[in-house]
Write an enzyme that holds these catalytic residues in place. Structure first.
Site, PDB file in Angstrom:
ATOM      1  N   HIS A   7       0.827  -1.208   0.000  1.00  0.00           N
ATOM      2  CA  HIS A   7       0.000   0.000   0.000  1.00  0.00           C
ATOM      3  C   HIS A   7       0.863   1.260   0.000  1.00  0.00           C
ATOM      4  O   HIS A   7       1.576   1.524   0.965  1.00  0.00           O
ATOM      5  CB  HIS A   7      -0.880  -0.040   1.263  1.00  0.00           C
ATOM      6  CG  HIS A   7      -1.845   1.081   1.396  1.00  0.00           C
ATOM      7  ND1 HIS A   7      -1.828   1.941   2.479  1.00  0.00           N
ATOM      8  CD2 HIS A   7      -2.858   1.496   0.605  1.00  0.00           C
ATOM      9  CE1 HIS A   7      -2.806   2.819   2.353  1.00  0.00           C
ATOM     10  NE2 HIS A   7      -3.443   2.571   1.222  1.00  0.00           N
ATOM     11  N   ARG A   8       0.825   1.983  -1.107  1.00  0.00           N
ATOM     12  CA  ARG A   8       1.695   3.158  -1.311  1.00  0.00           C
ATOM     13  C   ARG A   8       3.168   2.739  -1.209  1.00  0.00           C
ATOM     14  O   ARG A   8       4.016   3.484  -0.734  1.00  0.00           O
ATOM     15  CB  ARG A   8       1.382   4.290  -0.324  1.00  0.00           C
ATOM     16  CG  ARG A   8      -0.103   4.677  -0.309  1.00  0.00           C
ATOM     17  CD  ARG A   8      -0.421   5.784   0.679  1.00  0.00           C
ATOM     18  NE  ARG A   8      -1.851   5.804   0.965  1.00  0.00           N
ATOM     19  CZ  ARG A   8      -2.425   6.508   1.925  1.00  0.00           C
ATOM     20  NH1 ARG A   8      -1.685   7.289   2.697  1.00  0.00           N
ATOM     21  NH2 ARG A   8      -3.724   6.469   2.123  1.00  0.00           N
ATOM     22  N   GLU A  34       0.310  -0.715  -4.669  1.00  0.00           N
ATOM     23  CA  GLU A  34      -0.863   0.157  -4.785  1.00  0.00           C
ATOM     24  C   GLU A  34      -0.310   1.565  -4.691  1.00  0.00           C
ATOM     25  O   GLU A  34       0.517   1.860  -3.830  1.00  0.00           O
ATOM     26  CB  GLU A  34      -1.838  -0.131  -3.637  1.00  0.00           C
ATOM     27  CG  GLU A  34      -3.144   0.650  -3.701  1.00  0.00           C
ATOM     28  CD  GLU A  34      -3.094   2.033  -3.057  1.00  0.00           C
ATOM     29  OE1 GLU A  34      -4.071   2.786  -3.229  1.00  0.00           O
ATOM     30  OE2 GLU A  34      -2.103   2.373  -2.384  1.00  0.00           O
ATOM     31  N   ASP A  36      -1.196   6.045  -5.785  1.00  0.00           N
ATOM     32  CA  ASP A  36      -2.247   7.030  -6.068  1.00  0.00           C
ATOM     33  C   ASP A  36      -1.724   8.070  -7.043  1.00  0.00           C
ATOM     34  O   ASP A  36      -0.555   8.462  -6.961  1.00  0.00           O
ATOM     35  CB  ASP A  36      -2.636   7.761  -4.780  1.00  0.00           C
ATOM     36  CG  ASP A  36      -2.894   6.790  -3.639  1.00  0.00           C
ATOM     37  OD1 ASP A  36      -4.011   6.281  -3.561  1.00  0.00           O
ATOM     38  OD2 ASP A  36      -1.965   6.536  -2.844  1.00  0.00           O
ATOM     39  N   HIS A  49      -0.800  10.763  -2.704  1.00  0.00           N
ATOM     40  CA  HIS A  49      -2.131  10.397  -2.208  1.00  0.00           C
ATOM     41  C   HIS A  49      -3.048  11.601  -2.008  1.00  0.00           C
ATOM     42  O   HIS A  49      -4.183  11.613  -2.467  1.00  0.00           O
ATOM     43  CB  HIS A  49      -2.015   9.624  -0.887  1.00  0.00           C
ATOM     44  CG  HIS A  49      -3.348   9.257  -0.302  1.00  0.00           C
ATOM     45  ND1 HIS A  49      -4.049  10.100   0.543  1.00  0.00           N
ATOM     46  CD2 HIS A  49      -4.124   8.160  -0.466  1.00  0.00           C
ATOM     47  CE1 HIS A  49      -5.185   9.522   0.875  1.00  0.00           C
ATOM     48  NE2 HIS A  49      -5.255   8.345   0.277  1.00  0.00           N
ATOM     49  N   GLU A 106      -4.534   3.959  -8.328  1.00  0.00           N
ATOM     50  CA  GLU A 106      -5.784   4.576  -7.870  1.00  0.00           C
ATOM     51  C   GLU A 106      -5.875   6.002  -8.397  1.00  0.00           C
ATOM     52  O   GLU A 106      -5.006   6.830  -8.138  1.00  0.00           O
ATOM     53  CB  GLU A 106      -5.873   4.591  -6.339  1.00  0.00           C
ATOM     54  CG  GLU A 106      -7.192   5.216  -5.884  1.00  0.00           C
ATOM     55  CD  GLU A 106      -7.345   5.349  -4.378  1.00  0.00           C
ATOM     56  OE1 GLU A 106      -8.208   6.146  -3.964  1.00  0.00           O
ATOM     57  OE2 GLU A 106      -6.630   4.669  -3.621  1.00  0.00           O
ATOM     58  N   LYS A 108      -7.083   9.456  -8.077  1.00  0.00           N
ATOM     59  CA  LYS A 108      -7.582  10.281  -6.972  1.00  0.00           C
ATOM     60  C   LYS A 108      -8.376  11.452  -7.556  1.00  0.00           C
ATOM     61  O   LYS A 108      -7.934  12.590  -7.564  1.00  0.00           O
ATOM     62  CB  LYS A 108      -6.422  10.799  -6.120  1.00  0.00           C
ATOM     63  CG  LYS A 108      -5.599   9.727  -5.449  1.00  0.00           C
ATOM     64  CD  LYS A 108      -6.366   8.895  -4.455  1.00  0.00           C
ATOM     65  CE  LYS A 108      -6.679   9.652  -3.197  1.00  0.00           C
ATOM     66  NZ  LYS A 108      -7.245   8.771  -2.163  1.00  0.00           N
ATOM     67  N   ASP A 226       0.340  -2.069   4.370  1.00  0.00           N
ATOM     68  CA  ASP A 226       1.496  -1.170   4.522  1.00  0.00           C
ATOM     69  C   ASP A 226       2.778  -1.966   4.782  1.00  0.00           C
ATOM     70  O   ASP A 226       3.873  -1.444   4.617  1.00  0.00           O
ATOM     71  CB  ASP A 226       1.298  -0.221   5.729  1.00  0.00           C
ATOM     72  CG  ASP A 226       0.144   0.750   5.531  1.00  0.00           C
ATOM     73  OD1 ASP A 226      -0.199   1.030   4.364  1.00  0.00           O
ATOM     74  OD2 ASP A 226      -0.409   1.235   6.537  1.00  0.00           O
TER      75      ASP A 226
END
Length: 242
Positions: A7-8, A34, A36, A49, A106, A108, A226
């Protein structure tokens, strides 16, 4: 077997959405990332993000009001020793040529409906020939549908916070191949129902070991975490049982 998406990037140990976090996730053995994306004032696709740069960088202001040149001057690694810029999506996709990672991008665009974002992202994915390794997700489901219409070969997945009745029916209705639900909004029954109906399930953000165990047990498609290192450790316990 359940895939592990960082995640990120490996954001438990590195500054989120930086190349360091992505490289560390790959080295740790994650299956995917993942990240953003937002658009700068001059329409560059950048990996960050928040709509503002304040929380994660040394700068301040809205991404949409800053040029790419301006935004690159900020340090996106506030915690670490070395200075790092906000990555461009181009930088990440170029790096992906050197590995086999899957990447969940993703969009945003829930707060600012960045005009032309879908087209720009899809053009870059195609330019780097990564259509089969990318999933486009967003809380803006109009954007998901538009992405599918522009590029039916790229997988899409709606993000949602609330518990939804038979989300696989909804996913199928918008031609999405997966769903990315908030962990707290999803039950084992819903996950099993989606999987039985051919819809991938990738809950976010799975950081507690008990939740990892629960999702590995039912063979959930992927988890977004994470901490890929802990997730991989736990996953190995299940692989040895097979």
């Amino acid at each position: 077997m359940t895939q592990i998406f960082a995640h990120r990037g490996f954001s438990a140990a590195y500054a989120e959405n930086t190349m360091s976090a992505f490289i560390a996730a790959e080295k740790a053995g994650a299956n995917g990332l993942e990240l953003d994306v937002q658009l700068t004032k001059d329409d560059e696709v950048v990996v960050i993000h928040d709509e503002k740069v304040d929380r994660t960088t040394s700068g301040n202001g809205y991404v949409k009001n800053l040029t790419f040149k301006e935004i690159r001057k900020f340090n996106a690694n506030k915690k670490g020793m070395k200075k790092e810029p906000i990555p461009s999506l181009i930088e990440v996709l170029e790096w992906m040529q050197t590995n086999q990672l899957i990447c969940n991008i993703e969009l945003k665009n829930g707060i600012f409906p960045y005009e032309g974002m879908e087209d720009k992202v899809i053009q870059l994915i195609r330019k780097y020939d990564l259509s089969d390794r990318i999933i486009i997700s967003s809380f803006n489901h109009y954007s998901i549908v538009l992405s599918y219409r522009m590029a039916p070969e790229i997988e899409t997945a709606p993000l949602f916070n609330e518990r939804m009745y038979m989300p696989w029916v909804y996913a199928q209705s918008i031609r999405a191949q997966g769903i990315h639900p908030k962990l707290t909004s999803i039950t084992d029954e819903i996950i099993k129902g989606a999987l039985e109906n051919g819809i991938a399930v990738r809950p976010y953000t799975v950081n507690k070991e008990a939740d990892m165990h629960r999702l590995f047990k039912i063979n959930c498609t992927s988890i977004i975490t994470d901490d890929p290192v802990t997730a991989i450790k736990i996953k190995k316990q299940y692989e040895t049982r097979l």
